[in-house]
Scaffold this motif. Structure first.
Motif, short mmCIF file in Angstrom:
data_model
loop_
_atom_site.label_atom_id
_atom_site.label_comp_id
_atom_site.label_asym_id
_atom_site.label_seq_id
_atom_site.Cartn_x
_atom_site.Cartn_y
_atom_site.Cartn_z
N ARG B 267 0.86 -1.18 0.00
CA ARG B 267 0.00 0.00 0.00
C ARG B 267 0.90 1.23 0.00
N ILE B 268 0.53 2.19 -0.84
CA ILE B 268 1.32 3.43 -0.94
C ILE B 268 0.39 4.60 -0.65
N ALA B 269 0.80 5.46 0.28
CA ALA B 269 -0.01 6.64 0.64
C ALA B 269 0.62 7.88 0.01
N SER B 270 -0.22 8.83 -0.40
CA SER B 270 0.33 10.04 -1.00
C SER B 270 1.01 10.87 0.08
N LEU B 271 2.00 11.65 -0.31
CA LEU B 271 2.81 12.34 0.67
C LEU B 271 2.02 13.41 1.42
N ASP B 272 1.03 14.01 0.77
CA ASP B 272 0.25 15.05 1.45
C ASP B 272 -1.13 14.53 1.86
N HIS B 273 -1.32 13.22 1.79
CA HIS B 273 -2.60 12.60 2.15
C HIS B 273 -3.77 13.15 1.37
N GLY B 274 -3.49 13.73 0.22
CA GLY B 274 -4.56 14.30 -0.58
C GLY B 274 -5.25 13.30 -1.47
N GLN B 275 -4.69 12.10 -1.61
CA GLN B 275 -5.22 11.12 -2.56
C GLN B 275 -5.49 9.82 -1.85
N GLU B 276 -6.40 9.05 -2.38
CA GLU B 276 -6.63 7.71 -1.84
C GLU B 276 -5.36 6.86 -2.06
N GLU B 277 -5.14 5.88 -1.17
CA GLU B 277 -3.95 5.03 -1.29
C GLU B 277 -3.94 4.23 -2.58
N LEU B 278 -2.75 3.92 -3.06
CA LEU B 278 -2.58 3.03 -4.20
C LEU B 278 -2.18 1.66 -3.67
N VAL B 279 -2.83 0.63 -4.17
CA VAL B 279 -2.51 -0.75 -3.76
C VAL B 279 -1.94 -1.49 -4.97
N ILE B 280 -0.80 -2.12 -4.79
CA ILE B 280 -0.18 -2.88 -5.89
C ILE B 280 0.00 -4.33 -5.45
N ASP B 281 -0.55 -5.26 -6.24
CA ASP B 281 -0.31 -6.69 -6.01
C ASP B 281 0.90 -7.11 -6.84
N PHE B 282 1.69 -8.02 -6.31
CA PHE B 282 2.85 -8.49 -7.08
C PHE B 282 3.06 -10.00 -6.93
N GLN B 283 3.67 -10.57 -7.97
CA GLN B 283 4.18 -11.95 -7.94
C GLN B 283 5.54 -11.86 -8.63
#
Lengths: 365, 365
Positions: B267-283
């Motif tokens: 999970r990646i959060a924006s630096l200014d908390h202005g955006q919804e988090e980005l979730v990346i799945d990986f294999q």
């Protein structure tokens, strides 16, 4: 050997299967499916598989030993496609540009006494009377050819889908075992194995002769005893230059699966409680028989169990509480008891570094 | 491609390694050891590895694609012997009696952009500018040649002891993956892989062209931005026809090892908390980027993370809490987005049966 087997027809299959069970020393896998397949292909290919002696081959003849690699338990359940071994032989021929003239048996103990028969029939080649183990062993480098320094490559592994892998360079026979074992597991637990491919001269130096005939004779003895109501154990032991180590009832079995091998220990009590119990350790095959603090017999000598009633060879996967058995000790072929061979197939090779191989009483080596 | 790479010297290695990291989309393995090895062999073999276009080859030319198979984690720790790939090529030549005239790259993403360089130098053959994945993929059948129906056999696997296995018959590319993966594990976790071996005409049909040049260009952009104090992410995205999906801080990593693959989710959060988090799945590689209930990018399109400060590509084995990254979305080469290709490398092939591949905005396919 005088009166050796010169041809295999359906009439010989049952005896060979039973005798191979005795030489399996508890391992080598069931001969049940192998006997059915051998009969099927004998019917399809004219009824006769010729058998020759290695000494009838010229030194330059290209020959191989073949077998099916895999866990005995898989061999009971997984039907063969039927042409795995001959396809693997053909792949070897294509790879090297050479042509085989006869098929050898890699392991006379258990199912691999029979698995070369369909291949010999399909390829139209004779089978050689003899093998390179003289019994059953769990790993492929435990083989008189490789013990004698014959390289394991190129060897071929084939699966039931017709897929083929050729191992072209391998630094040690042990590496051949590791890579082939691993790929065999991925291939569904069993695979056709063609190795070593060599020439007549080399095979004459290393093959243990006449073991196909031996398995057939031991099987015939058991079949005749059954027909006459006699106990086969004594007769089998005598024919194999061995003796009966013990008669009794299995009273305990401890078994666990370690890296694909069935390792364990069984205890056998005498029927009249007049003798101390016999303890046998096994790893697929029976390895060592001990009574109290006395070691009675160790690998590579053969420790085989026959049921008291029928003289049926008992695999280590089939031992269970209550089974009444005769325990036979039989000297291994001399090729397995040289100093070099014992390093590969003696007690130390099976995890008993402190146990020295001792010849059986009366065995002159 | 105008101004494409025509030769590799030590001067190009760093940029190729960085660019291959971007195209690795989180996987493909570290380029660290591969870059060292490429430099060592460049010094030993005259300093120059020629690069050609596949279109300069005649249709009958025998060519192969090579790589090192194995887990990225093993590739970080296990030094190569150095001649595994060229020995495997030689074994293929001996087996088939044919001679290769050029070496192709199987996987431009990660360490396998570099592993063909020592082989090309040792064999004295040019390297072809292009590859058969256009990025990194975890399994060997995810390859434009095999997607296009080129058979996987005969292929060769070689280990660091000089041992060689040739797979001569295989019914499916997936079987090649299974058998090779399994044997690679037994070979110590990494092995040289030579496949598919084919001709110039076939390679012209299926190769993704100019990806070696692309990795070199992307790497150069990052090196130049570092020198000028600029943020590389924007420039890299533009050069790869992509865009920046997100900038933020990794706030959570869930990772587990399943059948040799690193699977997980970050999970990646924006630096200014202005955006919804980005979730990346990986294999191994980044597979799918989701924001809320909106899927922003899926495999085979490239999702790559660069550190904000240095523009250093971040492998999925290196992601950790607190890392500040730019997430780039870049369209996959068109060869990976046909209906046939998507069956092998689309979301469903990675365990997302309900996710349809959607082209990125502006991607005309």
């Amino acid at each position: 050997m005088n009166g050796g087997l010169r041809r295999i027809t359906e009439a010989e299959i049952e005896a060979i299967a039973i005798g191979a069970g005795v030489l399996g020393t508890g391992g080598g896998g069931s001969t049940y499916l192998g006997a059915i397949e051998a009969r099927v292909y004998l019917r399809e290919y004219g009824g006769v598989c010729p058998v020759i002696s290695v000494d009838e081959l010229v030194d330059e003849a290209i020959v191989c030993t073949v077998s099916v690699m895999g866990a005995p338990t898989v061999g009971v359940e997984k039907m063969a496609r039927g042409d795995e071994v001959s396809l693997a032989c053909r792949a070897w021929e294509e790879h090297t540009g050479k042509q085989m003239v006869a098929i050898g048996i890699a392991e006379i103990g258990g199912g691999n006494a029979l698995s070369p028969i369909p291949a010999a029939l399909q390829l139209g080649l004779p089978l050689i009377d003899g093998d390179s183990m003289g019994r059953a062993f769990p790993e492929l480098q435990m083989d008189t050819l490789m013990i004698g320094g014959v390289p394991p490559v190129p060897f071929v592994l084939g699966d039931c889908h017709g897929n083929v892998a050729i191992f072209n360079e391998l630094d040690t026979p042990k590496r051949a075992e590791e890579y082939a074992r691993n790929l065999t597991i991925e291939m569904g637990g069993s695979a056709a194995l063609v190795m070593p491919v060599t020439d007549g001269a080399t095979l004459k130096r290393h093959l243990i002769r006449d073991t196909l005939t031996l398995s057939w004779r031991l099987g015939n003895i058991i079949l005749e005893c059954r027909a006459n109501g006699e106990d086969p154990a004594e007769h089998v032991a005598a024919a194999a230059n061995g003796f009966i180590l013990y008669r009794g009832k299995i009273v305990d079995v401890f078994r666990r699966t370690v890296k694909g091998f069935a390792r364990g220990r069984m205890r056998i009590a005498s029927l009249d409680h007049g003798q101390e119990e016999l303890v046998i350790d096994f790893q697929n095959e029976n390895l060592i028989a001990v009574q109290g603090d006395q070691i009675l017999c160790t690998v590579p000598d053969l420790i085989s169990l026959l049921t008291l009633e029928e003289g049926e060879p008992v695999g280590t996967e089939a031992i269970r509480y209550g089974l009444r058995v005769a325990v036979l000790a039989m000297p291994a072929p001399k090729e397995l008891k040289t100093t070099t061979a014992l390093a590969s197939v003696g007690p130390a090779a099976f995890g008993y570094p402190d146990v020295a191989f001792q010849a059986l009483p009366g065995d002159l080596l």
